[in-house]
Write an enzyme that holds these catalytic residues in place. Structure first.
Site, short mmCIF file in Angstrom:
data_model
loop_
_atom_site.label_atom_id
_atom_site.label_comp_id
_atom_site.label_asym_id
_atom_site.label_seq_id
_atom_site.Cartn_x
_atom_site.Cartn_y
_atom_site.Cartn_z
N GLY A 14 -7.39 31.70 -43.83
CA GLY A 14 -8.82 31.47 -44.09
C GLY A 14 -9.62 32.62 -43.48
O GLY A 14 -9.07 33.69 -43.17
N ALA A 16 -10.99 33.02 -40.52
CA ALA A 16 -10.64 33.42 -39.15
C ALA A 16 -9.34 34.23 -39.15
O ALA A 16 -9.27 35.31 -38.53
CB ALA A 16 -10.51 32.19 -38.27
N ARG A 266 -27.24 15.89 -38.91
CA ARG A 266 -26.17 15.29 -39.72
C ARG A 266 -25.66 13.96 -39.19
O ARG A 266 -25.42 13.03 -39.95
CB ARG A 266 -24.98 16.25 -39.74
CG ARG A 266 -25.01 17.13 -40.91
CD ARG A 266 -23.79 17.97 -41.01
NE ARG A 266 -24.15 19.03 -41.96
CZ ARG A 266 -23.42 20.09 -42.20
NH1 ARG A 266 -22.30 20.27 -41.57
NH2 ARG A 266 -23.80 20.98 -43.09
N HIS A 323 -15.75 16.15 -42.10
CA HIS A 323 -16.11 17.49 -42.58
C HIS A 323 -15.66 18.60 -41.66
O HIS A 323 -15.14 19.63 -42.10
CB HIS A 323 -17.63 17.52 -42.76
CG HIS A 323 -18.16 18.78 -43.34
ND1 HIS A 323 -17.68 19.31 -44.52
CD2 HIS A 323 -19.14 19.64 -42.92
CE1 HIS A 323 -18.34 20.44 -44.79
NE2 HIS A 323 -19.22 20.65 -43.83
#
Ligand SMILES: Cc1cc2nc3c(=O)[nH]c(=O)nc-3n(C[C@H](O)[C@H](O)[C@H](O)COP(=O)(O)OP(=O)(O)OC[C@H]3O[C@@H](n4cnc5c(N)ncnc54)[C@H](O)[C@@H]3O)c2cc1C
Length: 496
Positions: A14, A16, A266, A323
């Site tokens: 990904g 990173a 959130r 998430h």
């Protein structure tokens, strides 16, 4: 067993991992970049919003304040200051390499000013990752479809990892390395509803934990409030553009819970939706106030339409979903862990930047900055003789246990938690049997089991409500903000 050696082993491709690989190679190291599926994989590929960069050096204190406020007492101010100090250097580096950020920064929840940079609208992650992969130098050799099953470690230092080619334990590949960087992303797959892709099974965290690394604050999981039944995320920016939440009775309700209404943090929005769903039977997002939805939010629009719904004519049903993991493998400001020559970058790490609640779009920023830092430290690390593991055993659970694990975690360890539920979840998941894994899916299931037990244990221990972690039996926030660390006890029989 197939064997090879390299200077730096990066597990996970990904943002990173790919950025770390690129940096390590630019410092002259030979790098192996290994992923269990395709190079274009993980959560990065799905990131819509973009990357939060301070708008200029004068904006760093304000970005820091927003980060600290969102993190509810658990943000490490020093680490965060250093990440934000390095942010603009990485932004310039990306632009010099040729990344085209959209002209205008966006305002997202929790930020006091617009500072989130998109790349090609709401497909930021896909474009960032594709670009990074196109720039990987020859010193980086990439391996796809290699599942990391175990670190090579004596419990003090790490000297590489064992992989299974095509997920098959009968085709093991050992890669020995001077330093290893884990960049395997998050854990969303422990829940039934998640925005995370299927790779997000917490493998890197499970591997590091089994080898003795310290894991921190893993009970701190952020739930995104507005997710479709297919896992498609409806970005906060839609609420920023006027979309409103309605309960089953067609009433707006957010102002009842927070003066900021739909733009509350959130965790507040997720808990309010959870409450209204229990009280009225469901919650919907009305996107009709947004002009030209199809063109301003193409990914959102197509995700809704693929479910046979029409957002232009009616509100769409949504629910909160797992998430982002704020906790993870504990690191210092350079990505170093409690094991010599093991580094972590990205969502698998707990650096202290996100505290108890991540500020929107701070995660890609952290992945890029920490990826480059971990690479720098790894490239200059002194080789140590990492003893081999005593045994090459990888625990596995029957794949049929994945659904029960997810259902138990969604019932007992999601948006609202309490002692009874967490204890029930822990004892039920503890009874799931494990043995030697015969496939990578079985190993992933054992990882889901282990990560779930760690989340439940941490959530039981955290007798307070803080950020994303809400205990209905302890609704107050403790005066002292404390981290919760977990480290394997070798005699512990429930770890798997
Ligand atoms: C839908 C969605 C939208 C988001 N939007 C934003 C946003 O707008 N801005 C923002 O900042 N953040 C956003 N996030 C969060 C952000 O995308 C992630 O936190 C970040 O991309 C994580 O990057 P990473 O490199 O750590 O891991 P990932 O991108 O998840 O990559 C993990 C890699 O590890 C590999 N891997 C895993 N296990 C193994 C194993 N056993 N062996 C070998 N390889 C393995 C995977 O195949 C993959 O290559 C979003 C997340 C989601 C899911």
């Amino acid at each position: 067993m197939e064997e090879s050696s390299t200077d730096i082993l990066v597990i996970g491709s990904g943002a990173a991992g790919s950025y770390a690989a690129m940096h390590a190679a630019s410092l002259g190291a030979r790098v192996s970049l290994v992923t269990k599926t395709k190079l274009l994989s993980g959560s990065t590929r799905w990131a819509q919003g973009g990357v939060a960069f301070p708008s200029d050096p004068n904006d760093i204190p304000s970005h820091l304040m927003d980060t600290i406020k969102a993190g509810r007492g658990l943000v490490d101010e020093h680490v965060s200051q250093t990440i934000l100090n390095d942010a603009l250097e990485q932004l310039n580096h990306l632009m010099e390499m040729g990344v085209h950020f959209d002209a205008l920064p966006a305002l997202e929840g929790g930020h006091s000013k617009p500072r989130v940079l998109h790349i090609n609208g709401d497909e930021s992650g896909l474009h960032l990752l594709t670009f990074l992969h196109s720039q990987l130098p020859a010193k980086v050799s990439s391996l796809e479809n290699h599942f990391a099953s175990q670190l090579i470690s004596d419990g003090k230092a790490v000297g590489g990892a064992v992989f299974w080619k095509d997920g098959d334990p009968t085709r093991p590949v050992t890669i020995r390395a001077r330093a290893t960087i884990i960049a395997t992303g998050g854990i969303g797959q422990v829940y039934s509803f998640t925005t995370n892709p299927e790779e997000s099974t917490g493998d890197g965290i499970a591997l590091a934990y089994r080898s003795g690394a310290t894991v921190r604050d893993i009970e701190l999981v952020q739930f995104h409030p507005t997710v479709l039944s297919n896992g498609g995320l409806i970005s906060e920016a839609c609420r920023g553009e006027g979309a409103v939440l309605l309960n089953k009775r067609g009433e707006r309700f957010m102002k009842k819970y927070d003066p900021a209404g739909e733009l509350a943090p959130r965790d507040v929005v997720s808990r309010s939706i959870y409450r209204e769903t229990l009280d009225t039977g469901g919650v919907f997002l009305d996107l009709r106030p947004i002009r030209d939805l199809e063109h301003s939010f193409p990914t959102v629009y197509s995700s809704i339409v693929s479910l046979g719904l029409d957002p232009i004519s009616e509100p769409v049903p949504i629910q909160p979903a797992a998430h982002f993991l704020m906790g993870g493998i504990s690191t210092d400001e350079y990505g170093a862990t409690s094991l010599a020559n093991l580094y972590v970058a990205g969502e698998a790490a707990s650096t202290g930047f996100h505290g108890a609640n991540r500020l929107a779009s701070n995660s890609l920023l952290e992945g890029l900055v920490m990826g480059s830092r971990a690479a720098g430290k790894a490239a200059s690390s002194i080789p140590v003789a990492a003893g081999d593991c005593e045994r090459y055993d990888t625990p596995g659970c029957a794949a049929s246990y994945q659904t029960p694990i997810r259902e138990l975690m969604s019932r007992y360890a999601s948006v609202a938690r309490d002692e009874d539920g967490l204890s029930t979840g822990f004892s039920e998941i503890s009874t799931i049997p494990f043995a030697q894994a015969c496939t990578s899916t079985e190993a992933e299931t054992a990882n889901l089991r282990l990560i779930s037990l760690m989340i439940l244990k941490g959530a039981l221990e955290r007798r307070e409500s803080r950020g994303s972690h809400y205990r209905s039996d302890y609704p107050e926030t403790n005066r002292e903000a404390a981290h919760i660390q977990q480290q394997i006890k070798l005699e512990d029989s429930v770890t798997g």
